[in-house]
Design a protein around this motif. Structure first.
Motif, PDB file in Angstrom:
ATOM      1  N   TRP A   1      43.186  43.971  35.560  1.00 42.44           N
ATOM      2  CA  TRP A   1      42.735  45.198  36.226  1.00 42.44           C
ATOM      3  C   TRP A   1      41.232  45.390  36.050  1.00 42.44           C
ATOM      4  CZ3 TRP A   1      44.389  48.755  39.610  1.00 42.44           C
ATOM      5  CH2 TRP A   1      45.732  48.684  39.986  1.00 42.44           C
ATOM      6  N   GLU A   2      40.740  45.144  34.849  1.00 47.84           N
ATOM      7  CA  GLU A   2      39.307  45.324  34.606  1.00 47.84           C
ATOM      8  C   GLU A   2      38.474  44.357  35.448  1.00 47.84           C
ATOM      9  OE1 GLU A   2      39.156  45.031  30.338  1.00 47.84           O
ATOM     10  OE2 GLU A   2      39.724  47.144  30.101  1.00 47.84           O
ATOM     11  N   ARG A   3      38.975  43.152  35.676  1.00 48.60           N
ATOM     12  CA  ARG A   3      38.272  42.152  36.494  1.00 48.60           C
ATOM     13  C   ARG A   3      38.609  42.292  37.980  1.00 48.60           C
ATOM     14  NH1 ARG A   3      39.883  36.703  34.999  1.00 48.60           N
ATOM     15  NH2 ARG A   3      38.223  36.128  36.405  1.00 48.60           N
ATOM     16  N   LYS A   4      39.602  43.128  38.284  1.00 46.12           N
ATOM     17  CA  LYS A   4      40.109  43.295  39.648  1.00 46.12           C
ATOM     18  C   LYS A   4      40.611  41.952  40.183  1.00 46.12           C
ATOM     19  CE  LYS A   4      37.174  47.274  40.315  1.00 46.12           C
ATOM     20  NZ  LYS A   4      36.056  47.873  40.993  1.00 46.12           N
ATOM     21  N   ASP A   5      41.403  41.292  39.350  1.00 45.30           N
ATOM     22  CA  ASP A   5      41.934  39.961  39.631  1.00 45.30           C
ATOM     23  C   ASP A   5      43.456  40.063  39.747  1.00 45.30           C
ATOM     24  OD1 ASP A   5      42.943  37.350  39.526  1.00 45.30           O
ATOM     25  OD2 ASP A   5      41.430  36.685  38.086  1.00 45.30           O
ATOM     26  N   VAL A   6      43.948  40.183  40.968  1.00 47.35           N
ATOM     27  CA  VAL A   6      45.376  40.391  41.181  1.00 47.35           C
ATOM     28  C   VAL A   6      46.194  39.193  40.713  1.00 47.35           C
ATOM     29  CG1 VAL A   6      45.552  39.569  43.567  1.00 47.35           C
ATOM     30  CG2 VAL A   6      47.061  41.405  42.766  1.00 47.35           C
ATOM     31  N   ASP A   7      45.676  37.985  40.833  1.00 47.00           N
ATOM     32  CA  ASP A   7      46.426  36.813  40.380  1.00 47.00           C
ATOM     33  C   ASP A   7      46.610  36.832  38.861  1.00 47.00           C
ATOM     34  OD1 ASP A   7      46.806  35.776  42.951  1.00 47.00           O
ATOM     35  OD2 ASP A   7      44.858  34.784  42.911  1.00 47.00           O
ATOM     36  N   GLN A   8      45.586  37.252  38.151  1.00 48.17           N
ATOM     37  CA  GLN A   8      45.709  37.361  36.695  1.00 48.17           C
ATOM     38  C   GLN A   8      46.757  38.412  36.332  1.00 48.17           C
ATOM     39  OE1 GLN A   8      42.074  38.082  34.537  1.00 48.17           O
ATOM     40  NE2 GLN A   8      43.125  38.266  32.595  1.00 48.17           N
ATOM     41  N   ILE A   9      46.717  39.553  36.982  1.00 45.41           N
ATOM     42  CA  ILE A   9      47.701  40.603  36.717  1.00 45.41           C
ATOM     43  C   ILE A   9      49.112  40.083  36.958  1.00 45.41           C
ATOM     44  CG2 ILE A   9      48.601  42.834  37.509  1.00 45.41           C
ATOM     45  CD1 ILE A   9      45.629  43.466  38.307  1.00 45.41           C
ATOM     46  N   MET A  10      49.313  39.489  38.125  1.00 44.79           N
ATOM     47  CA  MET A  10      50.662  39.078  38.528  1.00 44.79           C
ATOM     48  C   MET A  10      51.184  37.911  37.698  1.00 44.79           C
ATOM     49  SD  MET A  10      51.224  41.501  40.554  1.00 44.79           S
ATOM     50  CE  MET A  10      52.908  41.036  40.885  1.00 44.79           C
ATOM     51  N   SER A  11      50.314  37.185  37.016  1.00 49.85           N
ATOM     52  CA  SER A  11      50.763  36.080  36.174  1.00 49.85           C
ATOM     53  C   SER A  11      51.623  36.561  35.008  1.00 49.85           C
ATOM     54  CB  SER A  11      49.564  35.279  35.654  1.00 49.85           C
ATOM     55  OG  SER A  11      48.862  36.008  34.648  1.00 49.85           O
ATOM     56  N   ALA A  12      51.536  37.837  34.674  1.00 50.62           N
ATOM     57  CA  ALA A  12      52.334  38.396  33.582  1.00 50.62           C
ATOM     58  C   ALA A  12      53.731  38.819  34.028  1.00 50.62           C
ATOM     59  CB  ALA A  12      51.607  39.602  32.981  1.00 50.62           C
ATOM     60  N   TYR A  13      53.935  39.005  35.332  1.00 50.03           N
ATOM     61  CA  TYR A  13      55.169  39.585  35.862  1.00 50.03           C
ATOM     62  C   TYR A  13      56.219  38.529  36.195  1.00 50.03           C
ATOM     63  CZ  TYR A  13      53.081  44.220  36.513  1.00 50.03           C
ATOM     64  OH  TYR A  13      52.500  45.436  36.314  1.00 50.03           O
ATOM     65  N   ALA A  14      57.469  38.874  35.970  1.00 42.82           N
ATOM     66  CA  ALA A  14      58.599  38.067  36.441  1.00 42.82           C
ATOM     67  C   ALA A  14      58.698  38.215  37.954  1.00 42.82           C
ATOM     68  CB  ALA A  14      59.900  38.551  35.796  1.00 42.82           C
ATOM     69  N   PRO A  15      59.213  37.205  38.662  1.00 49.79           N
ATOM     70  CA  PRO A  15      59.314  37.285  40.122  1.00 49.79           C
ATOM     71  C   PRO A  15      60.198  38.438  40.610  1.00 49.79           C
ATOM     72  CG  PRO A  15      59.766  35.049  39.378  1.00 49.79           C
ATOM     73  CD  PRO A  15      59.631  35.903  38.160  1.00 49.79           C
ATOM     74  N   ASP A  16      61.117  38.903  39.770  1.00 50.38           N
ATOM     75  CA  ASP A  16      62.003  40.008  40.158  1.00 50.38           C
ATOM     76  C   ASP A  16      61.630  41.314  39.454  1.00 50.38           C
ATOM     77  OD1 ASP A  16      62.744  38.922  37.727  1.00 50.38           O
ATOM     78  OD2 ASP A  16      64.892  39.129  38.061  1.00 50.38           O
TER      79      ASP A  16
END
Length: 138
Positions: free
Chosen positions: A27-42
């Protein structure tokens, strides 16, 4: 204790703390790929603009992208205070107080981040929050 200062008691906690830090740094870098790398696909998450709505993985991603396109968002900062980490087999819950800085002011939340371990890897599975009044460091 601040997430940035939290000393994990074991490898499971270390992996979970890395995911929490990954989301904040993204969020601080405004990097959506970095954020989403933490989430499970579901994964699901409570919508920031409507606490009665849960977003799926695509909705979480789109919500972040929408925030990043908003010129009024400005500089983003996260300050997560971890109160408890509960781990039971392949699931975990983390109780957090959060200060989120964006849109030129601080916003305060009480969060529950839920994680699942799949094939030996921890992933953020559900993120739930409610607004709260400002909190002081303890």
């Amino acid at each position: 204790m601040r997430a940035s200062e939290y000393v994990p008691r074991n490898e499971d906690e270390a992996a979970i703390i890395r995911l929490i830090r990954t989301v904040g740094a993204g969020w601080e870098r405004k990097d959506v790929d970095q954020i989403m790398s933490a989430y499970a696909p579901d994964a699901t998450q409570r919508a920031w603009d409507n606490p009665d709505v849960m977003r799926d993985y695509a909705g979480i991603r789109n919500e972040a992208l929408g925030a990043f396109r908003d010129p009024d968002l400005g500089e983003v900062g996260f300050d997560d205070w971890i109160h408890r980490i509960y781990i039971a087999n392949n699931t975990a819950a983390v109780e957090i107080n959060q200060r989120f800085h964006g849109w030129s002011r601080d916003h305060y939340y009480r969060d529950v981040w839920m994680f699942v371990r799949r094939k030996g890897t921890w992933l953020l599975f559900r993120y739930d929050y409610e607004p709260q009044p400002p909190f002081l460091a303890q």
